[in-house]
Design an enzyme around this catalytic site. Structure first.
Site, PDB file in Angstrom:
ATOM      1  N   TYR A 142       0.830  -1.213   0.000  1.00 46.52           N
ATOM      2  CA  TYR A 142       0.000   0.000   0.000  1.00 46.52           C
ATOM      3  C   TYR A 142       0.867   1.267   0.000  1.00 46.52           C
ATOM      4  O   TYR A 142       0.407   2.330  -0.382  1.00 46.52           O
ATOM      5  CB  TYR A 142      -0.935   0.032   1.210  1.00 46.52           C
ATOM      6  CG  TYR A 142      -2.013  -1.040   1.197  1.00 46.52           C
ATOM      7  CD1 TYR A 142      -2.179  -1.894   0.119  1.00 46.52           C
ATOM      8  CD2 TYR A 142      -2.883  -1.185   2.272  1.00 46.52           C
ATOM      9  CE1 TYR A 142      -3.156  -2.879   0.116  1.00 46.52           C
ATOM     10  CE2 TYR A 142      -3.877  -2.165   2.268  1.00 46.52           C
ATOM     11  CZ  TYR A 142      -3.996  -3.015   1.185  1.00 46.52           C
ATOM     12  OH  TYR A 142      -4.972  -3.988   1.187  1.00 46.52           O
ATOM     13  N   LYS A 191       3.544 -15.401   2.685  1.00 47.91           N
ATOM     14  CA  LYS A 191       3.418 -16.169   1.438  1.00 47.91           C
ATOM     15  C   LYS A 191       4.849 -16.491   1.002  1.00 47.91           C
ATOM     16  O   LYS A 191       5.292 -16.116  -0.092  1.00 47.91           O
ATOM     17  CB  LYS A 191       2.667 -15.292   0.409  1.00 47.91           C
ATOM     18  CG  LYS A 191       2.294 -15.987  -0.867  1.00 47.91           C
ATOM     19  CD  LYS A 191       1.159 -16.973  -0.725  1.00 47.91           C
ATOM     20  CE  LYS A 191       0.870 -17.660  -2.049  1.00 47.91           C
ATOM     21  NZ  LYS A 191       0.087 -18.912  -1.899  1.00 47.91           N
ATOM     22  N   ASP A 223      -2.976 -17.962   2.215  1.00 47.76           N
ATOM     23  CA  ASP A 223      -4.158 -18.604   1.617  1.00 47.76           C
ATOM     24  C   ASP A 223      -4.727 -19.668   2.563  1.00 47.76           C
ATOM     25  O   ASP A 223      -5.942 -19.787   2.730  1.00 47.76           O
ATOM     26  CB  ASP A 223      -3.851 -19.190   0.227  1.00 47.76           C
ATOM     27  CG  ASP A 223      -2.472 -19.811   0.124  1.00 47.76           C
ATOM     28  OD1 ASP A 223      -1.687 -19.708   1.089  1.00 47.76           O
ATOM     29  OD2 ASP A 223      -2.168 -20.424  -0.918  1.00 47.76           O
ATOM     30  N   ASP A 247      -5.172  -6.535   6.102  1.00 51.39           N
ATOM     31  CA  ASP A 247      -6.357  -5.797   5.699  1.00 51.39           C
ATOM     32  C   ASP A 247      -7.479  -6.782   5.370  1.00 51.39           C
ATOM     33  O   ASP A 247      -8.611  -6.677   5.853  1.00 51.39           O
ATOM     34  CB  ASP A 247      -5.996  -4.947   4.457  1.00 51.39           C
ATOM     35  CG  ASP A 247      -7.100  -3.997   4.063  1.00 51.39           C
ATOM     36  OD1 ASP A 247      -8.066  -3.860   4.831  1.00 51.39           O
ATOM     37  OD2 ASP A 247      -7.002  -3.390   2.980  1.00 51.39           O
ATOM     38  N   ASP A 251     -10.813  -8.170   8.067  1.00 53.64           N
ATOM     39  CA  ASP A 251     -12.222  -8.019   7.699  1.00 53.64           C
ATOM     40  C   ASP A 251     -12.925  -9.369   7.735  1.00 53.64           C
ATOM     41  O   ASP A 251     -14.071  -9.477   8.197  1.00 53.64           O
ATOM     42  CB  ASP A 251     -12.361  -7.396   6.308  1.00 53.64           C
ATOM     43  CG  ASP A 251     -12.553  -5.890   6.385  1.00 53.64           C
ATOM     44  OD1 ASP A 251     -12.201  -5.314   7.444  1.00 53.64           O
ATOM     45  OD2 ASP A 251     -13.033  -5.282   5.424  1.00 53.64           O
TER      46      ASP A 251
END
Ligand code: NAD
Length: 359
Positions: A142, A191, A223, A247, A251
């Site tokens: 980001y 990852k 994942d 992020d 959620d």
């Protein structure tokens, strides 16, 4: 102990829910013999109306100079048409940057009393959901370079994902320290089968683990983590991860617990001064009606006690008081169900306060 708390009531339901959290803090102070001093800070739409700026410098300084900041919520339709850099939410971004908070911590906790509100199967929920996601907040993809250019005649977009060892180490420490204050299990999510940044992430986490022998560190690919959060969330205590993964996962994690009005959060930087706020917005649709659920804000105050003021007993007392309130069958409108007693925002605060210091 004496602590100075900067209080941002903000807009919409902000003032109502913050008021209840302050009453809870006052009760904690009384029962445990502390002094909490409050300094009001204008931020968001109310600051635009009063000062023409969503976070005047003097207001930011009040926050930076406090022991911690408690925030309700900011924003609302009234300020939709103000220019971008003057929007209420800009105040929040400026506050986070000004306070240097690089770690966002969001608990995913299911209250057994509200198990029906979870979209997960009862057999999964019954095993318990109580974990925290520690997300890196001011680095990674980001904050890397973003550009779109023409390559071989085709538009091609590039976003750079970059993490330095230092950036990983400082968020890693928050993960270990958080685990140390809870169940002492930390799951590092990355990852590393594909990304270099993740391989460095994993290496730094394992180096840090040597400094925290009392915390059990495990690794999980992002994942797989997304699957495990819905398959068996009871396995997690603290999850630490980079900005974009955090992020998305945070959620997902808040969704499985049910009501938006119940979830607190904290953001921390290098020191102990943190920013504590519920995850919801200013809910202008129900502002001033005394029906908002103040529990997300009350639990944010509990997080402040635990993580910034090192007052675990006091934090437990607040969380237990919320639990006892739910046990007694009281519900605000957002989580109301058959057979329960509906109460307003003020009454909810009052009933929770009455449970503090009872044990
Ligand atoms: P919201 O979270 O304010 O509201 C979404 C829905 O949830 C609404 O129906 C609302 O009534 C309900 N709700 C939220 N909190 C509740 C509570 N404590 N008790 C009962 N019901 C609750 O999201 P939104 O409507 O998308 O945004 C409203 C405003 O809030 C916007 O201006 C937005 O920019 C701002 N916002 C601020 C923050 C923040 O201050 N950190 C975060 C998100 C949104």
């Amino acid at each position: 102990m004496e602590k100075n708390i900067a209080v941002i009531r903000g807009d919409g339901i902000g003032p109502e829910i913050v008021e209840q959290a302050l009453r809870v803090l006052d009760k904690v102070a009384e029962v445990f013999g502390h002094t909490f001093n409050y300094t009001d800070v204008d931020m968001g739409g109310c600051a635009i109306d009063k000062w023409g700026d969503p976070l005047p410098q003097e207001m930011l300084e009040r926050c930076v100079n406090s022991d911690s900041v408690l925030l309700g919520a900011v924003g609302g339709n009234k300020w939709n048409d103000v220019p971008g850099d003057k929007r209420p939410e800009k105040g929040l971004l400026r506050l986070r940057a000004g306070m240097g908070v690089y770690s966002n911590n969001r608990p995913a906790k299911i209250w057994p009393q509200l198990a029906d509100a979870s979209p997960l199967k009862k057999s999964v929920v019954d095993k318990g959901i109580d974990f925290i996601i520690v997300r890196e907040l001011i680095g990674g993809i980001y904050f890397g370079e973003h550009k779109t250019e023409t390559v071989d005649g085709k538009p091609t977009a590039i976003d750079v994902l970059k993490y330095s060892e230092d950036e990983i180490e400082r968020i890693g420490r928050i993960g270990f320290e958080t685990a140390r204050k809870r169940g002492k299990r930390l799951c590092s999510v990355e990852k590393s089968n594909v990304l270099d940044s993740s391989r460095l992430w994993k290496k730094v986490m394992h180096a840090l683990a040597e400094e925290y022998p009392d915390v059990e560190l495990s690794d999980m690919l992002v994942d797989n983590c997304a699957m495990q959060i819905v398959k068996d969330p009871s396995q997690f205590d603290v999850v630490v991860t980079e900005n974009m993964f955090g992020d998305i996962l945070s959620d997902e994690a808040s969704m499985i617990t049910g009501s938006i009005g119940m979830i607190p959060s904290s953001s921390l930087g290098a020191g102990t001064c943190g920013l504590y706020e519920p995850i919801h917005g200013s809910a202008p649709d129900i502002a001033g009606m005394d029906i908002a659920n103040p529990i997300g804000t009350i639990l944010s105050a509990a997080m402040m006690l635990r993580f910034s003021f090192d007052m675990p007993e006091e934090a437990d007392a607040v969380e237990n008081a919320v639990s006892a309130y739910l046990d007694a069958g009281y519900r605000t409108a957002d989580i109301m169900s058959e057979g329960m007693t509906q109460v307003g925002c003020k009454k909810c605060g009052e009933l929770i306060i009455a449970n503090i210091g009872k044990e």
